[in-house]
Every structure is written in structure tokens, then in C-alpha cells.
Design a protein around this motif. Structure first.
Motif, PDB file in Angstrom:
ATOM      1  N   THR A 104       6.478 -84.188  -5.608  1.00  0.00           N
ATOM      2  CA  THR A 104       5.813 -83.059  -6.250  1.00  0.00           C
ATOM      3  C   THR A 104       5.725 -81.897  -5.269  1.00  0.00           C
ATOM      4  OG1 THR A 104       3.586 -83.671  -5.526  1.00  0.00           O
ATOM      5  CG2 THR A 104       4.372 -84.648  -7.603  1.00  0.00           C
ATOM      6  N   LEU A 105       5.333 -80.732  -5.777  1.00  0.00           N
ATOM      7  CA  LEU A 105       5.126 -79.584  -4.897  1.00  0.00           C
ATOM      8  C   LEU A 105       4.000 -79.828  -3.907  1.00  0.00           C
ATOM      9  CD1 LEU A 105       5.452 -76.473  -7.256  1.00  0.00           C
ATOM     10  CD2 LEU A 105       7.183 -77.482  -5.764  1.00  0.00           C
ATOM     11  N   GLN A 106       3.048 -80.684  -4.264  1.00  0.00           N
ATOM     12  CA  GLN A 106       1.925 -80.955  -3.375  1.00  0.00           C
ATOM     13  C   GLN A 106       2.402 -81.532  -2.043  1.00  0.00           C
ATOM     14  OE1 GLN A 106      -1.457 -80.172  -3.980  1.00  0.00           O
ATOM     15  NE2 GLN A 106      -1.484 -80.555  -1.774  1.00  0.00           N
ATOM     16  N   ALA A 107       3.484 -82.300  -2.055  1.00  0.00           N
ATOM     17  CA  ALA A 107       4.012 -82.859  -0.809  1.00  0.00           C
ATOM     18  C   ALA A 107       4.486 -81.752   0.127  1.00  0.00           C
ATOM     19  CB  ALA A 107       5.156 -83.823  -1.108  1.00  0.00           C
ATOM     20  N   PHE A 108       5.054 -80.681  -0.437  1.00  0.00           N
ATOM     21  CA  PHE A 108       5.458 -79.533   0.379  1.00  0.00           C
ATOM     22  C   PHE A 108       4.211 -78.809   0.915  1.00  0.00           C
ATOM     23  CE2 PHE A 108       9.022 -80.499  -2.295  1.00  0.00           C
ATOM     24  CZ  PHE A 108      10.140 -80.175  -1.558  1.00  0.00           C
ATOM     25  N   ALA A 109       3.189 -78.693   0.069  1.00  0.00           N
ATOM     26  CA  ALA A 109       1.938 -78.073   0.499  1.00  0.00           C
ATOM     27  C   ALA A 109       1.290 -78.885   1.615  1.00  0.00           C
ATOM     28  CB  ALA A 109       0.982 -77.945  -0.682  1.00  0.00           C
ATOM     29  N   ASP A 110       1.380 -80.209   1.531  1.00  0.00           N
ATOM     30  CA  ASP A 110       0.806 -81.063   2.575  1.00  0.00           C
ATOM     31  C   ASP A 110       1.498 -80.835   3.915  1.00  0.00           C
ATOM     32  OD1 ASP A 110      -0.919 -82.112   0.701  1.00  0.00           O
ATOM     33  OD2 ASP A 110       0.252 -83.951   0.370  1.00  0.00           O
ATOM     34  N   ASP A 111       2.826 -80.643   3.900  1.00  0.00           N
ATOM     35  CA  ASP A 111       3.534 -80.360   5.145  1.00  0.00           C
ATOM     36  C   ASP A 111       3.099 -79.014   5.719  1.00  0.00           C
ATOM     37  OD1 ASP A 111       4.908 -82.726   5.153  1.00  0.00           O
ATOM     38  OD2 ASP A 111       6.903 -81.838   5.053  1.00  0.00           O
ATOM     39  N   LEU A 112       2.898 -78.029   4.856  1.00  0.00           N
ATOM     40  CA  LEU A 112       2.421 -76.726   5.324  1.00  0.00           C
ATOM     41  C   LEU A 112       1.057 -76.863   5.987  1.00  0.00           C
ATOM     42  CD1 LEU A 112       2.510 -73.635   5.538  1.00  0.00           C
ATOM     43  CD2 LEU A 112       1.688 -73.537   3.162  1.00  0.00           C
TER      44      LEU A 112
ATOM     45  N   ILE B 129       8.651 -69.863  -5.453  1.00  0.00           N
ATOM     46  CA  ILE B 129       7.924 -71.132  -5.501  1.00  0.00           C
ATOM     47  C   ILE B 129       7.111 -71.349  -4.228  1.00  0.00           C
ATOM     48  CG2 ILE B 129       9.689 -72.609  -4.454  1.00  0.00           C
ATOM     49  CD1 ILE B 129       7.467 -73.398  -7.547  1.00  0.00           C
ATOM     50  N   GLY B 130       7.444 -70.652  -3.148  1.00  0.00           N
ATOM     51  CA  GLY B 130       6.625 -70.726  -1.949  1.00  0.00           C
ATOM     52  C   GLY B 130       5.201 -70.269  -2.206  1.00  0.00           C
ATOM     53  N   CYS B 131       5.030 -69.372  -3.181  1.00  0.00           N
ATOM     54  CA  CYS B 131       3.684 -68.905  -3.534  1.00  0.00           C
ATOM     55  C   CYS B 131       2.866 -70.036  -4.146  1.00  0.00           C
ATOM     56  CB  CYS B 131       3.765 -67.736  -4.519  1.00  0.00           C
ATOM     57  SG  CYS B 131       4.772 -66.349  -3.953  1.00  0.00           S
ATOM     58  N   ALA B 132       3.492 -70.794  -5.050  1.00  0.00           N
ATOM     59  CA  ALA B 132       2.794 -71.931  -5.664  1.00  0.00           C
ATOM     60  C   ALA B 132       2.436 -72.973  -4.614  1.00  0.00           C
ATOM     61  CB  ALA B 132       3.668 -72.553  -6.752  1.00  0.00           C
ATOM     62  N   ILE B 133       3.357 -73.238  -3.694  1.00  0.00           N
ATOM     63  CA  ILE B 133       3.078 -74.186  -2.617  1.00  0.00           C
ATOM     64  C   ILE B 133       1.903 -73.697  -1.780  1.00  0.00           C
ATOM     65  CG2 ILE B 133       4.017 -75.134  -0.466  1.00  0.00           C
ATOM     66  CD1 ILE B 133       6.781 -75.138  -1.895  1.00  0.00           C
TER      67      ILE B 133
ATOM     68  N   LEU C 219      12.058 -79.889  -9.328  1.00  0.00           N
ATOM     69  CA  LEU C 219      10.618 -79.728  -9.100  1.00  0.00           C
ATOM     70  C   LEU C 219      10.173 -78.300  -9.399  1.00  0.00           C
ATOM     71  CD1 LEU C 219       9.883 -81.635  -5.760  1.00  0.00           C
ATOM     72  CD2 LEU C 219       9.484 -82.403  -8.093  1.00  0.00           C
ATOM     73  N   VAL C 220      10.971 -77.340  -8.949  1.00  0.00           N
ATOM     74  CA  VAL C 220      10.608 -75.933  -9.098  1.00  0.00           C
ATOM     75  C   VAL C 220      10.559 -75.530 -10.563  1.00  0.00           C
ATOM     76  CG1 VAL C 220      11.413 -73.570  -8.703  1.00  0.00           C
ATOM     77  CG2 VAL C 220      11.452 -75.229  -6.830  1.00  0.00           C
ATOM     78  N   PHE C 221      11.638 -75.759 -11.265  1.00  0.00           N
ATOM     79  CA  PHE C 221      11.744 -75.217 -12.620  1.00  0.00           C
ATOM     80  C   PHE C 221      10.914 -75.979 -13.640  1.00  0.00           C
ATOM     81  CE2 PHE C 221      15.451 -73.194 -10.672  1.00  0.00           C
ATOM     82  CZ  PHE C 221      15.221 -71.879 -11.080  1.00  0.00           C
TER      83      PHE C 221
END
Length: 276
Positions: free
Chosen positions: A76-84, A103-107, A200-202
Motif C-alpha cells: 500500500t502507499l502507507q508502506a512508502f509513507a513509513d519509509d519516509l 502521488i508523492g503528495c498522498a504519501i 497502487l497509484v491509480f
């Protein structure tokens, strides 16, 4: 996340570069199909300001140390947010300004919900809460058939899809150096991870999370953006607790590539420095 992945410093994993120093820290998060090179036309302009710039490649993008074998670790996008968030913790950063695209904004918004102390402001270039239409009251710009067609093209023609998509998202009718730059950016990423990230993005939908975003969001939008229609921008403004729209006299989804001077001027105003 596997034990091996957990032991890799985020600075290394996300190919992080830190430029300059100053009273504010600006963390730059790119969108789908890109990496930190998407900001290169802005960097010299931002370096005129007393800010520290933190650039990164999202997992599976650019020169990040995340291979297609790690796809399952990013469901999910949350995994990318967790890395950030892990990167900000590693760098001991708080109250940063996030400059994000697409999509970086959503992350970034998902990360801010999880750790409000890490963020002060989000500068969101051509963001969206959901790219797929949701009848009867939400228009994101794409039907499921459109998304599946893109994903199928990416699977069938690893190189052709990039050349077809780049001029469309840039809103350019003639080939240009910018078109070639974006095409090469699309092709620089791992094909399998790109297809996974595209899905994931779309199919992402963070609409329910918008009321929880705890920091101000400045939304930069353009004309003739085939990825994010005006209705999607209006939805964000209406549902984020602290949001304001910043129109850009530009066309297409990548104003940081096509109109870097204009974007830089608006960013300087948002950061409180006026024009330099």
C-alpha cells in the motif's frame, strides 16, 4: 520488512542527498515514474534560499536500493509513507516542509497523519486523493478500463509506454528535450516495480484520510493536466482541514519541468521569502 532491509540505513536505501543548510528543511518527494532528478531544474533556484534540501528516491525508483524482490513489502502507499517517516527519524528531522509531486503528495499526507511533529507544511504540486472516478459524486479523471489499459501497455511494451505517456502528461504536442527527459525518467525505474507502483497509484484512495491531515497544505495546480482534473483539486480543497489552492499559469502535470522559474517563484512566496 525483512531483517535485511531493516538493517539498511534509509539514507542508503532511498539514495538520499542533503544539500545546503538553513533555518528551514525542505524534503522533496517525487511522484510515479520519476526520481529525485525530476527536481533538478528547481534545485539551483531553491539553493538561493537559506534552506536545507533533502532529496530522495522512493522505493523501487531511480537509484533506490529496493529491488523488485521487495515488491511484497510495499502493498500500500502507507508502506512508502513509513519509509519516509523512518528517514526523517534517522536524520532527526522535525517540523520539515514537504515539497511533493503527484502521488508523492498522498504519501506525504499519510506520513503527516502518522507523525504530525515531523511536518510543518506540505507544498503539493498537482496532487490527487483518488485518480479513479467514483460515481456519482467524484471525478478523478480515470475509469478502471483506462487504468487497466495503461497497466497492460506497461506489461506488453516496456519501452513504448513511456514515449506515449510523456508528451500527454506534459500537455505538449511536439517532441522536446523535456519530453525526452521525462521519457527517460520513466524508463530508469525497474519495470516490475513500476507496474506495481502504477497499480497502487491509480487505484489509490486517500479521501477518507484527508480530514485527518494535521498540517497546512498548499495545492499547486495547472491547466490541461490529464492526470488531475480541476474537480480533483476542488475536492482536496474542500476536504483538507487547512488547504488553499495556488493556480499556476502552466499546462500539464509536471510544472517543475516545464515552468521551473514560475514554480520557484510560488514556492518562495509559500516559504516566506518573497521573490529573490
Amino acid at each position: 520488512m525483512s531483517v535485511g532491509q531493516a538493517l539498511v540505513p534509509m539514507m542508503h536505501k532511498l539514495n538520499v542527498r542533503v544539500l545546503g543548510s538553513g533555518e528551514q528543511t525542505l524534503v522533496l518527494v517525487h511522484g510515479f515514474g520519476c526520481d529525485q532528478q525530476i527536481w533538478q531544474k528547481l534545485i539551483p533556484l531553491l539553493q538561493l534560499l537559506p534552506v536545507k534540501l533533502v532529496l530522495l528516491d522512493l522505493p523501487g525508483c531511480g537509484n533506490s536500493r529496493v529491488s523488485e524482490e521487495a515488491i511484497a513489502e510495499y502493498p500500500t502507499l502507507q508502506a512508502f509513507a513509513d519509509d519516509l517517516l523512518a528517514l526523517l527519524a534517522e536524520l532527526e528531522l522535525s517540523a520539515v516542509t514537504l515539497l511533493a509531486h503527484s502521488i508523492g503528495c498522498a504519501i506525504g499526507m499519510l506520513a503527516a497523519i502518522q507523525a504530525p511533529q515531523r511536518f510543518r507544511h506540505i507544498l503539493a504540486i498537482t496532487p490527487s486523493a483518488r485518480y479513479q472516478n467514483a460515481a456519482p459524486d467524484y471525478f478523478g479523471g480515470f475509469e478502471a478500463a483506462d487504468i487497466e489499459q495503461l497497466l497492460q501497455l506497461m506489461a506488453q511494451n516496456q519501452f513504448g509506454w513511456a514515449g506515449l505517456l510523456a508528451p500527454q502528461v506534459l500537455a505538449q504536442t511536439e517532441p522536446s528535450a523535456v519530453t525526452e527527459q521525462l521519457t527517460q525518467s520513466f524508463l530508469h525505474n525497474n519495470p516490475a516495480f513500476s507496474r506495481h507502483f502504477a497499480r497502487l497509484v491509480f487505484y489509490a484512495d486517500i479521501r477518507a484520510s484527508l480530514p485527518l491531515v494535521p498540517v497546512p497544505v498548499s495545492i499547486f495546480y495547472t491547466q490541461a493536466d490529464m492526470i488531475v482534473p480541476q474537480q480533483a483539486i476542488d475536492y482536496l480543497v474542500a476536504h483538507l482541514p487547512q488547504a488553499r489552492a495556488v493556480p499556476l499559469a502552466a499546462r500539464g502535470h509536471y510544472p517543475q519541468l516545464t515552468h521551473p522559474d514560475l514554480v520557484a517563484q510560488q514556492l518562495m512566496r509559500e516559504l516566506g521569502y518573497g521573490l529573490v
